[in-house]
Motif scaffolding. Structure first.
Motif, short mmCIF file in Angstrom:
data_model
loop_
_atom_site.label_atom_id
_atom_site.label_comp_id
_atom_site.label_asym_id
_atom_site.label_seq_id
_atom_site.Cartn_x
_atom_site.Cartn_y
_atom_site.Cartn_z
N VAL A 61 0.83 -1.20 0.00
CA VAL A 61 0.00 0.00 0.00
C VAL A 61 0.86 1.25 0.00
N ASP A 62 1.91 1.26 0.83
CA ASP A 62 2.63 2.53 1.02
C ASP A 62 4.14 2.48 0.79
N LYS A 63 4.68 1.33 0.36
CA LYS A 63 6.13 1.24 0.12
C LYS A 63 6.39 0.52 -1.19
N LYS A 64 7.42 0.96 -1.89
CA LYS A 64 7.82 0.27 -3.11
C LYS A 64 8.41 -1.08 -2.72
N LEU A 65 7.98 -2.12 -3.39
CA LEU A 65 8.60 -3.43 -3.25
C LEU A 65 9.24 -3.73 -4.60
N VAL A 66 8.82 -4.77 -5.26
CA VAL A 66 9.26 -5.02 -6.63
C VAL A 66 8.62 -4.00 -7.55
N GLY A 67 7.33 -3.76 -7.32
CA GLY A 67 6.58 -2.76 -8.08
C GLY A 67 6.30 -1.55 -7.21
N PRO A 68 5.69 -0.54 -7.77
CA PRO A 68 5.41 0.69 -7.01
C PRO A 68 4.37 0.47 -5.92
N ALA A 69 4.41 1.34 -4.92
CA ALA A 69 3.38 1.33 -3.88
C ALA A 69 2.05 1.74 -4.50
N PHE A 70 0.98 1.17 -4.01
CA PHE A 70 -0.34 1.51 -4.56
C PHE A 70 -0.65 2.99 -4.38
N LYS A 71 -0.18 3.61 -3.29
CA LYS A 71 -0.44 5.04 -3.11
C LYS A 71 0.26 5.86 -4.19
N ASP A 72 1.42 5.39 -4.67
CA ASP A 72 2.12 6.09 -5.74
C ASP A 72 1.39 5.91 -7.08
N VAL A 73 0.84 4.73 -7.29
CA VAL A 73 0.05 4.49 -8.51
C VAL A 73 -1.18 5.39 -8.49
N ALA A 74 -1.85 5.44 -7.34
CA ALA A 74 -3.04 6.29 -7.21
C ALA A 74 -2.70 7.75 -7.50
N MET A 85 5.48 -5.72 -15.31
CA MET A 85 4.44 -6.35 -14.51
C MET A 85 3.84 -7.44 -15.40
N PRO A 86 3.89 -8.69 -14.95
CA PRO A 86 3.37 -9.75 -15.80
C PRO A 86 1.86 -9.68 -15.93
N PRO A 87 1.33 -10.24 -17.01
CA PRO A 87 -0.12 -10.27 -17.17
C PRO A 87 -0.77 -11.19 -16.14
N ASN A 88 -2.00 -10.90 -15.81
CA ASN A 88 -2.77 -11.69 -14.85
C ASN A 88 -4.10 -12.10 -15.49
N PRO A 89 -4.04 -12.98 -16.49
CA PRO A 89 -5.27 -13.33 -17.21
C PRO A 89 -6.29 -14.07 -16.36
N ARG A 90 -5.87 -14.62 -15.23
CA ARG A 90 -6.82 -15.32 -14.35
C ARG A 90 -7.67 -14.36 -13.52
N VAL A 91 -7.30 -13.09 -13.53
CA VAL A 91 -8.11 -12.07 -12.84
C VAL A 91 -9.24 -11.69 -13.80
N SER A 92 -10.46 -11.86 -13.34
CA SER A 92 -11.61 -11.54 -14.20
C SER A 92 -11.66 -10.03 -14.45
N LYS A 136 -4.08 -2.91 -17.41
CA LYS A 136 -2.70 -3.23 -17.03
C LYS A 136 -2.67 -4.43 -16.08
N ILE A 137 -3.65 -4.52 -15.20
CA ILE A 137 -3.73 -5.66 -14.27
C ILE A 137 -3.87 -6.96 -15.05
N ARG A 138 -4.74 -6.97 -16.03
CA ARG A 138 -5.02 -8.21 -16.78
C ARG A 138 -3.96 -8.49 -17.85
N LYS A 139 -3.46 -7.45 -18.52
CA LYS A 139 -2.57 -7.66 -19.67
C LYS A 139 -1.09 -7.47 -19.35
N GLY A 140 -0.81 -6.89 -18.18
CA GLY A 140 0.57 -6.61 -17.82
C GLY A 140 0.98 -5.23 -18.32
N SER A 141 2.20 -4.85 -17.98
CA SER A 141 2.69 -3.53 -18.34
C SER A 141 4.21 -3.53 -18.24
N SER A 142 4.84 -2.63 -18.98
CA SER A 142 6.29 -2.51 -18.85
C SER A 142 6.72 -1.08 -19.16
N GLY A 143 7.83 -0.70 -18.55
CA GLY A 143 8.44 0.58 -18.83
C GLY A 143 7.86 1.79 -18.13
#
Length: 101
Positions: free
Chosen positions: A36-49, A79-86, A65-72
């Motif tokens: 939620v509030d710290k960068k790990l491998v990806g950005p913190a959700f508060k930074d995305v928001a 961020m890998p794709p997550n096709p199992r997420v509806s 981006k959640i379903r198809k992934g994203s880069s750069g």
């Protein structure tokens, strides 16, 4: 002496949408790379928001981006794709991420 018994109804996570959607993020393994509030491998959700606040169609963009992934966008690691997420869950997750402060 009288006993006083207080009955408190059990509340589900559905009673607290922010907690329910964070639980959804955990169940879809989002929290393995994000917090939620710290960068790990990806950005913190508060930074995305913050980055997408006020952007046109930001919820749909993030859901994609959640379903198809994203880069750069946040650095060299994709961020890998997550096709199992509806689509419905991706929309819920995107809305939750955008609400994080």
């Amino acid at each position: 002496m009288k006993k006083i018994i207080l009955l408190v109804p059990l509340l589900s996570l559905a009673s607290f949408p922010a907690l329910a959607d964070q639980a959804l993020a955990s169940s879809r393994n989002c929290m393995a790379c994000h917090s939620v509030d710290k960068k790990l491998v990806g950005p913190a959700f508060k930074d995305v928001a913050s980055k997408y606040a006020g952007a046109k169609d930001s919820q749909a963009l993030l859901a994609g981006k959640i379903r198809k992934g994203s880069s750069g966008v946040w650095g060299p690691l994709p961020m890998p794709p997550n096709p199992r997420v509806s689509e419905a869950d991706a929309q819920k997750l995107a809305a939750w991420v955008l609400s994080v402060k």
